[in-house]
Design an enzyme around this catalytic site. Structure first.
Site, PDB file in Angstrom:
ATOM      1  CB  THR A  40      15.302 -63.262 -19.574  1.00 21.00           C
ATOM      2  OG1 THR A  40      14.594 -62.905 -18.488  1.00 21.00           O
ATOM      3  CG2 THR A  40      16.971 -63.282 -19.369  1.00 21.00           C
ATOM      4  CE1 TYR A  53      16.277 -59.832 -17.904  1.00 21.67           C
ATOM      5  CE2 TYR A  53      17.831 -60.332 -16.096  1.00 21.67           C
ATOM      6  CZ  TYR A  53      16.590 -60.461 -16.926  1.00 21.67           C
ATOM      7  OH  TYR A  53      15.600 -61.413 -16.413  1.00 21.67           O
ATOM      8  CB  THR A 119      12.003 -68.065 -17.581  1.00 27.12           C
ATOM      9  OG1 THR A 119      12.505 -66.955 -16.579  1.00 27.12           O
ATOM     10  CG2 THR A 119      12.839 -68.271 -18.725  1.00 27.12           C
ATOM     11  CG  ASP A 120       9.742 -64.209 -13.814  1.00 25.46           C
ATOM     12  OD1 ASP A 120      10.887 -64.874 -13.924  1.00 25.46           O
ATOM     13  OD2 ASP A 120       9.633 -63.115 -13.413  1.00 25.46           O
ATOM     14  CE  LYS A 192      12.731 -68.779 -13.503  1.00 26.93           C
ATOM     15  NZ  LYS A 192      12.767 -67.293 -13.890  1.00 26.93           N
ATOM     16  CD  GLU A 311      -4.683 -85.222   5.242  1.00 30.20           C
ATOM     17  OE1 GLU A 311      -4.496 -84.856   6.228  1.00 30.20           O
ATOM     18  OE2 GLU A 311      -3.856 -85.436   4.212  1.00 30.20           O
TER      19      GLU A 311
END
Length: 354
Positions: A40, A53, A119-120, A192, A311
């Site tokens: 981005t 975009y 950023t993903d 993120k 557990e």
């Protein structure tokens, strides 16, 4: 006349000394190389106010030229490594990035590296580099939540901040970090957390390790989990395949069975609560483990640890746990661990150490 000539020569010499002093000062600035991968921060849209975009449209030279203030902190050069949205980030590019960064530091080409990245998957690339870059010099990942063509875009400021971090002497030895929204986060812990908000990057367990403000970088602590012995990926073309399977109420085991049938080397199960699973999924995971697949229990919760022998009887089932690594980061460590060993105890030790 002689006095005038003497005065003129004196003035010229003064200017010359000042110019040389400025050049020396400039040449002693830290050297920072920006490796661009797209995202981005290099995105462009048709409207400055609409969300739509296309990522990775702007080249590294334009990114550098858009922030001339970087020259106040470092000598900056750019290289284009890839030009993709980070949803398309892949192991091939990870290997290329890590090898190039190691080369830069081995050849003393720079004092710090900045990576522009979407950023993903920025947190995943950051952690991969944390485990494979062999220098203690600064490596800083940076991106943006708004494309370069957007009103009030955040990319230019983030990039300037990233260069500040990479050029700061205090950044040496803190490990690979991300610099976003005036905060510095350790690669191991950052994630993120929001789909569109500029404050999306957080470390839910520990918070930022530093802050960036008014041209200064201030650190408050650093991770103790940065490995001294990094994984050697030189010469590798790919990594062992590890699949992440997501847990949910009344989960069907078909995803685990499909991954097992497909011959993956490892499965990270993003379980409920403390890495839990229902009975059908547990049976499928145990069957995978008996076939030699490394099964790692992680958690979908987003924070906290997954603990051994709580557990789940991990020893009886042949499972390991992710400790406090997210499922996506547990996958990265497991892939790299499998390049060295298939011994479950040795891999579990890595998860508690790294």
């Amino acid at each position: 006349m002689k006095k005038v000539l003497t005065l003129v020569v004196g003035i010229l010499l003064t200017f010359q000394v000042q110019a040389q002093s400025k050049n020396v000062e400039k040449n002693t600035q830290p050297r920072v190389i920006i490796l661009a991968t797209g995202g981005t921060i290099a995105g462009a849209g048709e409207s400055s106010t609409k969300a739509a975009y296309t990522a990775g449209q702007i080249g590294v030279e334009n990114l550098v030229n858009a922030v001339p203030q970087m020259k106040n902190f470092a000598q900056v050069k750019g290289e284009q490594i890839a030009q993709i949205g980070s949803q398309d980030m892949n192991i091939e590019t990870w290997l290329k990035l890590s090898n190039r960064i190691n080369e830069i530091f081995e050849k003393n080409e720079a004092d710090g590296v900045v990576i522009t990245h979407g950023t993903d998957t920025q947190e995943e690339t950051a952690y991969f580099l944390e485990l494979t870059v062999k220098s203690d010099k600064p490596v800083v990942l940076v991106g943006a939540m708004r494309p370069a063509t957007a009103m009030s875009q955040d990319g230019n400021r983030n990039l300037l901040d990233a260069v500040m971090v990479a050029s700061s002497p205090n950044s040496k030895g803190v490990g690979v970090v991300t610099a976003m929204n005036e905060a510095v986060f350790a690669a191991r812990d950052v994630t993120k957390t929001v789909t569109t908000n500029m404050a999306t990057f957080q470390s839910r367990n520990f918070g930022p390790i530093g802050l960036i403000y008014d041209g200064k970088v201030s650190y408050y602590y650093k991770t103790l989990r940065s490995p001294e012995q990094k994984f050697d990926i030189k010469g590798l073309k790919t990594l062992p395949e590890v699949e992440v399977v997501y847990g949910y109420a009344d989960a069907n085991p078909r995803a685990v069975k499909a991954a097992t049938k497909d011959g993956v080397a490892g499965i990270v199960y993003a379980g409920m609560g403390n890495g839990n699973f229902n009975a059908p999924v547990g049976e499928a995971l145990e069957a995978a483990s008996k076939q030699g697949i490394i099964v790692c229990r992680a958690a979908r919760a987003g924070a906290g640890r997954v603990t051994l022998f709580n557990e789940v009887d991990d020893q009886a089932l042949g499972f390991i746990v992710s400790d406090d690594l997210s499922p996506q980061k547990a996958r990265i460590l497991l892939m790299l661990a499998l390049t060295q060993t298939k011994d479950r105890q040795a891999i579990q030790d890595m998860f508690f150490k790294y």
